[in-house]
Design a protein around this motif. Structure first.
Motif, PDB file in Angstrom:
ATOM      1  N   UNK A  50       0.831  -1.207   0.000  1.00  0.00           N
ATOM      2  CA  UNK A  50       0.000   0.000   0.000  1.00  0.00           C
ATOM      3  C   UNK A  50       0.862   1.252   0.000  1.00  0.00           C
ATOM      4  N   UNK A  51       1.916   1.231   0.813  1.00  0.00           N
ATOM      5  CA  UNK A  51       2.772   2.410   0.951  1.00  0.00           C
ATOM      6  C   UNK A  51       3.621   2.675  -0.284  1.00  0.00           C
ATOM      7  N   UNK A  52       4.169   1.613  -0.871  1.00  0.00           N
ATOM      8  CA  UNK A  52       5.132   1.800  -1.952  1.00  0.00           C
ATOM      9  C   UNK A  52       4.573   1.519  -3.347  1.00  0.00           C
ATOM     10  N   UNK A  53       3.427   0.834  -3.419  1.00  0.00           N
ATOM     11  CA  UNK A  53       2.867   0.469  -4.722  1.00  0.00           C
ATOM     12  C   UNK A  53       1.418   0.906  -4.899  1.00  0.00           C
ATOM     13  N   UNK A  54       0.852   1.543  -3.882  1.00  0.00           N
ATOM     14  CA  UNK A  54      -0.536   2.026  -3.944  1.00  0.00           C
ATOM     15  C   UNK A  54      -1.528   0.892  -4.208  1.00  0.00           C
ATOM     16  N   UNK A  55      -1.267  -0.269  -3.599  1.00  0.00           N
ATOM     17  CA  UNK A  55      -2.167  -1.430  -3.699  1.00  0.00           C
ATOM     18  C   UNK A  55      -2.961  -1.512  -2.396  1.00  0.00           C
ATOM     19  N   UNK A  56      -4.273  -1.449  -2.488  1.00  0.00           N
ATOM     20  CA  UNK A  56      -5.097  -1.265  -1.289  1.00  0.00           C
ATOM     21  C   UNK A  56      -5.399  -2.556  -0.525  1.00  0.00           C
ATOM     22  N   UNK A  57      -5.421  -3.692  -1.217  1.00  0.00           N
ATOM     23  CA  UNK A  57      -5.706  -4.978  -0.575  1.00  0.00           C
ATOM     24  C   UNK A  57      -4.669  -5.992  -1.034  1.00  0.00           C
TER      25      UNK A  57
END
Length: 205
Positions: A50-57
């Protein structure tokens, strides 16, 4: 870029909002410390994504060669997980494949015999010349383990991984690309190996 998060199980919260229902169902098949370890590691992995790749789940994970976990979708970052006693570590790489190993520093009565059996003679000679031979043992061990995990090889092949500190090289018959870093954080020995040069490593603890 390579990011490694080191955490103590007893001090780490699980962010369930980042974990899919299917993974929680899988976790419920486990018990006690194993369940907590499983959830904490995947929560850390989800947080890094989430922090480095903007992936929420957290994306779907499958078990690959020799039990090495990986994402089903191949375009996603490579990751690796390690644990020792109450500590866990999770690494993700945005550019390469990685292998990670940690060992909590602890007494080991027969470590010299283990080293004689599993280390090359020049590795053993390097180890016994160090001021703290047990620390040197864990450094060699984690470097070898992380090299094996990079290419999904079994621990029974540990003797085939050769470490030359003078040349700053790791070699093995099953691969040619080994780029490594070793760190000691408090009582935890941590080694990471990559199949590409490590231009930047962020170590979080």
């Amino acid at each position: 870029m390579l990011i490694v998060q080191l955490a103590c199980l007893n001090d780490t919260d699980i962010d369930f909002s980042l974990l899919p229902t299917s993974l929680l169902d899988e976790a419920n098949k486990l018990k006690g410390q194993r369940k907590k370890q499983f959830l904490v590691c995947r929560s850390i992995l989800a947080h890094l994504l989430k922090q480095y790749c903007n992936i929420s789940v957290l994306p779907t994970i499958k078990v690959g060669d020799n039990g090495r976990p990986c994402f089903v979708e191949r375009h996603l970052p490579d990751f690796n997980i390690s644990h020792s006693k109450d500590w866990v570590a999770v690494a993700i790489s945005l550019t390469s494949k990685i292998g990670l190993d940690i060992e909590v520093a602890r007494p080991r009565k027969n470590y010299l015999n283990v080293a004689k059996n599993f280390f090359a003679d020049d590795e053993y000679q390097w180890m016994i010349k160090q001021e703290d031979t047990l620390t040197a043992f864990w450094q060699l061990w984690t470097l070898k383990e992380s090299a094996l995990k990079l290419y999904a090889k079994g621990v029974w092949q540990i003797k085939s991984v050769k470490i030359d500190f003078r040349q700053q090289l790791i070699t093995a018959p099953f691969a040619q690309q080994f780029y490594y870093q070793y760190h000691q954080v408090c009582d935890v020995h941590l080694s990471v190996n990559s199949n590409q040069p490590i231009s930047k490593l962020i170590l979080l603890s």
